[in-house]
Write an enzyme that holds these catalytic residues in place. Structure first.
Site, PDB file in Angstrom:
ATOM      1  N   TYR A 159       0.830  -1.221   0.000  1.00  0.00           N
ATOM      2  CA  TYR A 159       0.000   0.000   0.000  1.00  0.00           C
ATOM      3  C   TYR A 159       0.858   1.263   0.000  1.00  0.00           C
ATOM      4  CZ  TYR A 159      -3.215   3.666   1.384  1.00  0.00           C
ATOM      5  OH  TYR A 159      -3.903   4.867   1.441  1.00  0.00           O
ATOM      6  N   LYS A 192       1.232   4.035  -3.093  1.00  0.00           N
ATOM      7  CA  LYS A 192       0.861   5.452  -2.940  1.00  0.00           C
ATOM      8  C   LYS A 192       2.064   6.345  -3.262  1.00  0.00           C
ATOM      9  CE  LYS A 192      -2.729   6.807  -1.768  1.00  0.00           C
ATOM     10  NZ  LYS A 192      -3.947   7.049  -2.581  1.00  0.00           N
TER      11      LYS A 192
HETATM   12  N1  NAI Z   1      -8.784   6.302   5.023  1.00  0.00           N
HETATM   13  C1  NAI Z   1      -7.685   6.939   5.374  1.00  0.00           C
HETATM   14  O1  NAI Z   1      -7.372   7.081   6.577  1.00  0.00           O
HETATM   15  C2  NAI Z   1      -6.793   7.521   4.322  1.00  0.00           C
HETATM   16  C3  NAI Z   1      -7.058   7.406   2.963  1.00  0.00           C
HETATM   17  N2  NAI Z   1      -6.209   7.981   2.044  1.00  0.00           N
HETATM   18  C4  NAI Z   1      -6.469   7.911   0.603  1.00  0.00           C
HETATM   19  O2  NAI Z   1      -7.733   8.512   0.368  1.00  0.00           O
HETATM   20  C5  NAI Z   1      -8.361   7.890  -0.757  1.00  0.00           C
HETATM   21  C6  NAI Z   1      -9.764   7.473  -0.376  1.00  0.00           C
HETATM   22  O3  NAI Z   1      -9.676   6.553   0.682  1.00  0.00           O
HETATM   23  P1  NAI Z   1     -10.946   6.061   1.504  1.00  0.00           P
HETATM   24  O4  NAI Z   1     -12.083   6.937   1.200  1.00  0.00           O
HETATM   25  O5  NAI Z   1     -10.523   5.853   2.903  1.00  0.00           O
HETATM   26  O6  NAI Z   1     -11.151   4.631   0.858  1.00  0.00           O
HETATM   27  P2  NAI Z   1     -12.482   3.929   0.324  1.00  0.00           P
HETATM   28  O7  NAI Z   1     -12.128   2.517   0.058  1.00  0.00           O
HETATM   29  O8  NAI Z   1     -13.624   4.224   1.212  1.00  0.00           O
HETATM   30  O9  NAI Z   1     -12.728   4.692  -1.043  1.00  0.00           O
HETATM   31  C7  NAI Z   1     -12.034   4.393  -2.220  1.00  0.00           C
HETATM   32  C8  NAI Z   1     -13.014   4.415  -3.358  1.00  0.00           C
HETATM   33  O10 NAI Z   1     -12.296   4.093  -4.559  1.00  0.00           O
HETATM   34  C9  NAI Z   1     -13.073   3.172  -5.281  1.00  0.00           C
HETATM   35  N3  NAI Z   1     -12.222   2.327  -6.111  1.00  0.00           N
HETATM   36  C10 NAI Z   1     -11.403   1.341  -5.695  1.00  0.00           C
HETATM   37  N4  NAI Z   1     -10.853   0.737  -6.749  1.00  0.00           N
HETATM   38  C11 NAI Z   1     -11.319   1.353  -7.855  1.00  0.00           C
HETATM   39  C12 NAI Z   1     -11.133   1.167  -9.227  1.00  0.00           C
HETATM   40  N5  NAI Z   1     -10.335   0.211  -9.696  1.00  0.00           N
HETATM   41  N6  NAI Z   1     -11.768   1.987 -10.088  1.00  0.00           N
HETATM   42  C13 NAI Z   1     -12.608   2.951  -9.623  1.00  0.00           C
HETATM   43  N7  NAI Z   1     -12.851   3.166  -8.327  1.00  0.00           N
HETATM   44  C14 NAI Z   1     -12.208   2.368  -7.452  1.00  0.00           C
HETATM   45  C15 NAI Z   1     -13.814   2.332  -4.249  1.00  0.00           C
HETATM   46  O11 NAI Z   1     -14.947   1.702  -4.811  1.00  0.00           O
HETATM   47  C16 NAI Z   1     -14.127   3.366  -3.201  1.00  0.00           C
HETATM   48  O12 NAI Z   1     -15.397   3.933  -3.420  1.00  0.00           O
HETATM   49  C17 NAI Z   1      -7.470   6.721  -1.181  1.00  0.00           C
HETATM   50  O13 NAI Z   1      -6.729   7.110  -2.311  1.00  0.00           O
HETATM   51  C18 NAI Z   1      -6.559   6.519   0.029  1.00  0.00           C
HETATM   52  O14 NAI Z   1      -5.315   6.026  -0.364  1.00  0.00           O
HETATM   53  C19 NAI Z   1      -5.122   8.685   2.451  1.00  0.00           C
HETATM   54  C20 NAI Z   1      -4.818   8.820   3.765  1.00  0.00           C
HETATM   55  C21 NAI Z   1      -5.603   8.256   4.809  1.00  0.00           C
HETATM   56  C1  LIG Z   2      -2.916  -2.899  17.106  1.00  0.00           C
HETATM   57  C2  LIG Z   2      -4.423  -2.674  17.120  1.00  0.00           C
HETATM   58  C3  LIG Z   2      -4.877  -2.687  18.542  1.00  0.00           C
HETATM   59  O1  LIG Z   2      -6.092  -2.119  18.840  1.00  0.00           O
HETATM   60  C4  LIG Z   2      -4.772  -1.364  16.451  1.00  0.00           C
HETATM   61  C5  LIG Z   2      -4.689  -1.492  14.948  1.00  0.00           C
HETATM   62  C6  LIG Z   2      -5.088  -0.201  14.332  1.00  0.00           C
HETATM   63  C7  LIG Z   2      -4.764  -0.176  12.820  1.00  0.00           C
HETATM   64  C8  LIG Z   2      -5.764  -1.043  12.102  1.00  0.00           C
HETATM   65  C9  LIG Z   2      -4.741   1.246  12.337  1.00  0.00           C
HETATM   66  C10 LIG Z   2      -3.676   2.066  13.089  1.00  0.00           C
HETATM   67  C11 LIG Z   2      -3.166   3.125  12.137  1.00  0.00           C
HETATM   68  C12 LIG Z   2      -4.052   2.995  10.915  1.00  0.00           C
HETATM   69  C13 LIG Z   2      -3.518   3.511   9.569  1.00  0.00           C
HETATM   70  C14 LIG Z   2      -3.110   4.963   9.654  1.00  0.00           C
HETATM   71  O2  LIG Z   2      -4.175   5.771  10.116  1.00  0.00           O
HETATM   72  C15 LIG Z   2      -2.596   5.491   8.335  1.00  0.00           C
HETATM   73  C16 LIG Z   2      -3.373   5.088   7.145  1.00  0.00           C
HETATM   74  C17 LIG Z   2      -3.296   5.864   6.035  1.00  0.00           C
HETATM   75  C18 LIG Z   2      -3.866   5.474   4.810  1.00  0.00           C
HETATM   76  O3  LIG Z   2      -3.596   6.079   3.771  1.00  0.00           O
HETATM   77  C19 LIG Z   2      -4.742   4.294   4.735  1.00  0.00           C
HETATM   78  C20 LIG Z   2      -5.166   3.778   6.064  1.00  0.00           C
HETATM   79  C21 LIG Z   2      -4.034   3.750   7.105  1.00  0.00           C
HETATM   80  C22 LIG Z   2      -2.970   2.779   6.590  1.00  0.00           C
HETATM   81  C23 LIG Z   2      -4.595   3.333   8.472  1.00  0.00           C
HETATM   82  C24 LIG Z   2      -5.084   1.863   8.446  1.00  0.00           C
HETATM   83  C25 LIG Z   2      -5.470   1.315   9.819  1.00  0.00           C
HETATM   84  C26 LIG Z   2      -4.360   1.509  10.851  1.00  0.00           C
HETATM   85  C27 LIG Z   2      -3.149   0.667  10.472  1.00  0.00           C
END
Ligand code: NAI
Ligand SMILES: C[C@@H](CO)CCC[C@@H](C)[C@H]1CC[C@H]2[C@@H]3[C@H](O)CC4=CC(=O)CC[C@]4(C)[C@H]3CC[C@]12C
Length: 369
Positions: free
Chosen positions: A159, A163
């Site tokens: 992952y 990214k």
């Molecule tokens: N959730 C988090 O804490 C973080 C997320 N991100 C980034 O933010 C973005 C959104 O993440 P989330 O909303 O958390 O994830 P999510 O899984 O909820 O949303 C991702 C969306 O992309 C779509 N998708 C996946 N594969 C696809 C494909 N092949 N073609 C078209 N659409 C596709 C999925 O159907 C989904 O709706 C991602 O790029 C992720 O890397 C960055 C930092 C933290």
């Molecule tokens: C050891 C467990 C005991 O309770 C806790 C495990 C928590 C983990 C599943 C999360 C802790 C940190 C999270 C990640 C972090 O917030 C950074 C991220 C950034 C992204 O772009 C995608 C998601 C994630 C990797 C996020 C995923 C879940 C954790 C590893």
């Protein structure tokens, strides 16, 4: 894009618009971007809530498609002024293969860039991640760092690797000539751990707590700080960047910005308790209940089980060697770059972000309240 003839005629495309962050970006654009005339939402799976958006003044076009399919991306991008590329495979649990993660996150991003170049779309905002920087494989802390803090960004997990590669592609594409001869302007936003309404992992922790009789057990020392940012503020930052990219292309083009707000610095578990606590759960233990070596062993056991069971079923628990390492390594940001470059201020205070998230948890079926 800004001249008066086009003032109300902007076409935006949001890839991944049905995801956790994507939905907030979509709703934020509809609320905060008055120049929008069409909003295209491109996602592998289209959600029913899209229907309710179609009754407003902005034309909302839902496109079911796959970013790994160049022709589908090209068709969606054609005629768009701005692309917000948030689609991605967010998998740190071993659900998808490394090849699939690479294909979606890296090849998918390359397809978006090429589609912009070929169709003459000039503005591309990419949702990157803090994971592009760290925590790294050495488990070195990143304590309240900013975009210029020296840190060895060394990764092995698919992952963060994907990214980082995708972010590089986006930044290198800045300045490429698009159809018509004008330069492409790109930038990347790096959210830390996003929380808020719709956050699947928060949902998982909540249900796990309910199953354990309203308790969660501390596994990570309270002293390990983990950066978190509210989804509404991340969405707001995307909207602002997309709006300002044209006017400040020389300053913002090719830049990266951490996503930040006023959420407090806490450990991952203590931060979650800000929401789960008021919903009736409690975190047991002022210190981790299990010694760290035992957690490492359990995480390794989970990885082994995942590998052994793979031919029969998908075993993908939250705890694995990678998630344990991320949760157990301090990674927090402290920066004002977004404020300096494009005037970003969080739209939601910490109190509001907290209240909204608590309300969402409380509304979940089976609330402990
Ligand atoms: N959730 C988090 O804490 C973080 C997320 N991100 C980034 O933010 C973005 C959104 O993440 P989330 O909303 O958390 O994830 P999510 O899984 O909820 O949303 C991702 C969306 O992309 C779509 N998708 C996946 N594969 C696809 C494909 N092949 N073609 C078209 N659409 C596709 C999925 O159907 C989904 O709706 C991602 O790029 C992720 O890397 C960055 C930092 C933290
Ligand atoms: C050891 C467990 C005991 O309770 C806790 C495990 C928590 C983990 C599943 C999360 C802790 C940190 C999270 C990640 C972090 O917030 C950074 C991220 C950034 C992204 O772009 C995608 C998601 C994630 C990797 C996020 C995923 C879940 C954790 C590893």
């Amino acid at each position: 894009m800004a001249d008066s003839a086009q003032a109300q005629k902007l076409v935006y495309l949001v890839t991944g618009g049905c995801g956790f962050l994507g939905e907030h970006v979509v709703r934020m654009l509809l609320q905060q971007e008055p120049r929008l005339c069409e909003l295209r939402i491109f996602d592998l799976h289209l959600d029913p809530w899209l229907e309710e958006l179609k009754t407003g003044p902005v034309q909302v076009t839902a496109i079911q498609g796959d970013v790994t399919q160049a022709h589908e991306v090209a068709a969606a991008v054609a005629g768009a002024h701005v692309v917000i590329h948030t689609a991605g495979l967010v998998d740190v649990f071993g659900r998808a293969s490394p090849e699939t993660i690479h294909e979606v996150n890296v090849q998918g991003t390359q397809n978006v860039i090429e589609a912009c170049v070929q169709s003459g779309t000039r503005f591309l905002v990419y949702t990157s991640s803090m994971e592009v920087v760290g925590p790294n494989v050495k488990g070195q802390p990143f304590y309240r760092g900013n975009e210029n803090t020296p840190y060895e960004a060394a990764h092995r997990h698919p992952y963060p690797c994907s990214k980082a590669l995708a972010e590089r592609l986006v930044l290198e594409a800045n300045g490429r000539k698009v159809r018509g001869g004008l330069p492409l302007v790109t930038c990347a936003l790096r959210p830390t751990g996003i929380y808020g309404e719709g956050h699947q992992i928060m949902r998982d922790f909540y249900h796990q707590g309910l199953r354990l009789g309203g308790r969660l057990f501390r596994a990570i020392p309270a002293s390990v700080e983990h950066g978190r940012v509210y989804v509404g503020n991340v969405a707001w930052m995307h909207v602002l960047v997309a709006r300002e990219l044209e006017h400040r292309a020389a300053l913002m083009g090719g830049q990266v910005y951490f996503c930040y707000d006023n959420s407090p610095y806490k450990s991952y578990e203590d931060f979650n308790m800000e929401f789960l606590g008021p919903c009736g759960l409690r975190l047991v233990g002022a210190r981790p209940l299990l010694p760290y070596w035992l957690l490492v062993l359990l995480a390794a056991l989970n990885a082994l089980l995942q590998w052994l069971l793979r031919p029969l079923l998908l075993y993908a628990p939250l705890l694995n060697p990678y998630t344990l390492a991320v949760a157990n390594t301090t990674f927090t940001v402290s920066t004002d770059k977004a404020q300096r470059h494009f005037g970003y201020e969080p739209l939601f205070s910490w109190e509001e972000s907290r209240t909204r998230t608590i309300r969402w948890v409380q509304a979940m079926e089976g609330s402990a309240q």
